[in-house]
Design a protein around this motif. Structure first.
Motif, PDB file in Angstrom:
ATOM      1  N   MET A   1       0.836  -1.173   0.000  1.00 10.02           N
ATOM      2  CA  MET A   1       0.000   0.000   0.000  1.00 10.02           C
ATOM      3  C   MET A   1       0.886   1.244   0.000  1.00 10.02           C
ATOM      4  SD  MET A   1      -3.005   0.831   2.653  1.00 10.02           S
ATOM      5  CE  MET A   1      -3.403   2.489   3.050  1.00 10.02           C
ATOM      6  N   LYS A   2       0.626   2.141  -0.914  1.00  6.05           N
ATOM      7  CA  LYS A   2       1.409   3.354  -1.036  1.00  6.05           C
ATOM      8  C   LYS A   2       0.868   4.420  -0.083  1.00  6.05           C
ATOM      9  CE  LYS A   2       3.158   6.521  -4.487  1.00  6.05           C
ATOM     10  NZ  LYS A   2       3.138   6.932  -5.886  1.00  6.05           N
ATOM     11  N   SER A   3       1.770   5.088   0.654  1.00  4.83           N
ATOM     12  CA  SER A   3       1.364   6.139   1.577  1.00  4.83           C
ATOM     13  C   SER A   3       0.966   7.392   0.810  1.00  4.83           C
ATOM     14  CB  SER A   3       2.506   6.490   2.526  1.00  4.83           C
ATOM     15  OG  SER A   3       2.773   5.428   3.386  1.00  4.83           O
ATOM     16  N   LYS A   4      -0.059   8.067   1.314  1.00  4.75           N
ATOM     17  CA  LYS A   4      -0.466   9.338   0.740  1.00  4.75           C
ATOM     18  C   LYS A   4       0.534  10.396   1.201  1.00  4.75           C
ATOM     19  CE  LYS A   4      -4.366  12.378   0.218  1.00  4.75           C
ATOM     20  NZ  LYS A   4      -5.737  12.700   0.583  1.00  4.75           N
ATOM     21  N   ILE A   5       0.879  11.293   0.287  1.00  9.79           N
ATOM     22  CA  ILE A   5       1.871  12.326   0.565  1.00  9.79           C
ATOM     23  C   ILE A   5       1.173  13.686   0.631  1.00  9.79           C
ATOM     24  CG2 ILE A   5       3.983  13.439  -0.285  1.00  9.79           C
ATOM     25  CD1 ILE A   5       4.371  10.515   0.631  1.00  9.79           C
ATOM     26  N   TYR A   6       1.509  14.448   1.651  1.00 10.99           N
ATOM     27  CA  TYR A   6       0.922  15.769   1.846  1.00 10.99           C
ATOM     28  C   TYR A   6       1.577  16.774   0.900  1.00 10.99           C
ATOM     29  CZ  TYR A   6      -0.361  20.117   4.209  1.00 10.99           C
ATOM     30  OH  TYR A   6      -0.828  21.371   4.485  1.00 10.99           O
ATOM     31  N   GLU A   7       0.758  17.642   0.293  1.00 17.33           N
ATOM     32  CA  GLU A   7       1.235  18.582  -0.729  1.00 17.33           C
ATOM     33  C   GLU A   7       1.967  19.793  -0.168  1.00 17.33           C
ATOM     34  OE1 GLU A   7      -3.161  19.750  -0.071  1.00 17.33           O
ATOM     35  OE2 GLU A   7      -1.985  17.926  -0.033  1.00 17.33           O
ATOM     36  N   GLY A   8       1.826  20.052   1.111  1.00 14.27           N
ATOM     37  CA  GLY A   8       2.471  21.216   1.716  1.00 14.27           C
ATOM     38  C   GLY A   8       1.470  22.322   1.971  1.00 14.27           C
ATOM     39  N   ILE A   9       1.664  23.039   3.047  1.00 17.53           N
ATOM     40  CA  ILE A   9       0.698  24.051   3.482  1.00 17.53           C
ATOM     41  C   ILE A   9       0.479  25.134   2.432  1.00 17.53           C
ATOM     42  CG2 ILE A   9       2.399  25.440   4.732  1.00 17.53           C
ATOM     43  CD1 ILE A   9       0.203  25.900   6.875  1.00 17.53           C
ATOM     44  N   HIS A  10       1.523  25.513   1.692  1.00 12.25           N
ATOM     45  CA  HIS A  10       1.387  26.585   0.711  1.00 12.25           C
ATOM     46  C   HIS A  10       0.825  26.100  -0.629  1.00 12.25           C
ATOM     47  CE1 HIS A  10       3.219  29.192   3.562  1.00 12.25           C
ATOM     48  NE2 HIS A  10       4.369  28.572   3.527  1.00 12.25           N
ATOM     49  N   ASN A  11       0.635  24.800  -0.765  1.00 13.26           N
ATOM     50  CA  ASN A  11       0.076  24.235  -1.993  1.00 13.26           C
ATOM     51  C   ASN A  11      -1.360  23.761  -1.820  1.00 13.26           C
ATOM     52  OD1 ASN A  11       2.558  24.560  -3.380  1.00 13.26           O
ATOM     53  ND2 ASN A  11       3.312  22.685  -2.428  1.00 13.26           N
ATOM     54  N   GLU A  12      -1.917  23.953  -0.647  1.00 11.71           N
ATOM     55  CA  GLU A  12      -3.276  23.490  -0.378  1.00 11.71           C
ATOM     56  C   GLU A  12      -4.312  24.345  -1.094  1.00 11.71           C
ATOM     57  OE1 GLU A  12      -4.826  22.881   3.441  1.00 11.71           O
ATOM     58  OE2 GLU A  12      -3.157  21.656   4.130  1.00 11.71           O
ATOM     59  N   GLU A  13      -5.426  23.716  -1.412  1.00 12.47           N
ATOM     60  CA  GLU A  13      -6.579  24.446  -1.925  1.00 12.47           C
ATOM     61  C   GLU A  13      -7.148  25.286  -0.785  1.00 12.47           C
ATOM     62  OE1 GLU A  13      -9.501  21.900  -3.673  1.00 12.47           O
ATOM     63  OE2 GLU A  13      -8.036  20.908  -4.942  1.00 12.47           O
ATOM     64  N   ARG A  14      -8.028  26.216  -1.127  1.00 17.10           N
ATOM     65  CA  ARG A  14      -8.718  27.055  -0.154  1.00 17.10           C
ATOM     66  C   ARG A  14      -7.749  27.925   0.635  1.00 17.10           C
ATOM     67  NH1 ARG A  14     -12.832  23.403   3.036  1.00 17.10           N
ATOM     68  NH2 ARG A  14     -14.201  25.180   2.940  1.00 17.10           N
ATOM     69  N   GLY A  15      -6.592  28.213   0.061  1.00 17.26           N
ATOM     70  CA  GLY A  15      -5.651  29.093   0.725  1.00 17.26           C
ATOM     71  C   GLY A  15      -5.046  28.513   1.982  1.00 17.26           C
ATOM     72  N   GLY A  16      -5.085  27.209   2.111  1.00 18.16           N
ATOM     73  CA  GLY A  16      -4.511  26.576   3.299  1.00 18.16           C
ATOM     74  C   GLY A  16      -5.362  26.733   4.545  1.00 18.16           C
ATOM     75  N   MET A  17      -6.641  26.922   4.384  1.00 21.01           N
ATOM     76  CA  MET A  17      -7.551  27.039   5.529  1.00 21.01           C
ATOM     77  C   MET A  17      -8.191  25.679   5.784  1.00 21.01           C
ATOM     78  SD  MET A  17      -7.595  30.056   6.871  1.00 21.01           S
ATOM     79  CE  MET A  17      -5.875  30.426   6.610  1.00 21.01           C
ATOM     80  N   THR A  18      -7.372  24.760   6.263  1.00 20.62           N
ATOM     81  CA  THR A  18      -7.814  23.396   6.513  1.00 20.62           C
ATOM     82  C   THR A  18      -7.328  22.949   7.891  1.00 20.62           C
ATOM     83  OG1 THR A  18      -5.804  22.401   5.633  1.00 20.62           O
ATOM     84  CG2 THR A  18      -7.580  22.838   4.042  1.00 20.62           C
TER      85      THR A  18
END
Length: 100
Positions: A1-18
């Protein structure tokens, strides 16, 4: 099973409001990560481990910004005010719509 990789806070949709971005910002505030660490390329397991550290670091303050000492309260305000400003500039709208 391949691990999901996080895109980085500055690459998030919604301006990083997650929730994940908030964990990272809180880690910056509490000194668990340097402010230039975006967590880009981290596994979800790494983000979950960071969440546990952030949660433990908040415990002495009752998870309330108002209980932070002045230096941390000021850092929190600076980091979060910048995040909201950048997110708004990227088109984020804090109003919830039918899909939120």
């Amino acid at each position: 099973m391949k691990s999901k990789i996080y895109e980085g806070i500055h690459n998030e949709e919604r301006g990083g409001m997650t929730p994940t971005a908030n964990i990272i910002r809180d880690a910056w505030v509490l000194g668990l990560l340097p402010e230039d660490e975006t967590c880009e390329g981290w596994t979800i397991q790494g983000i979950e481990a960071l969440y546990d550290k952030v949660s433990a670091a908040w415990e002495p303050y009752g998870h309330l910004v108002s209980n932070l000492p002045p230096d941390l309260r000021e850092r929190h305000a600076r980091i979060y005010e910048a995040a909201v400003s950048q997110a708004r500039a990227a088109g984020w709208n804090p109003e919830l719509d039918e899909n939120d």
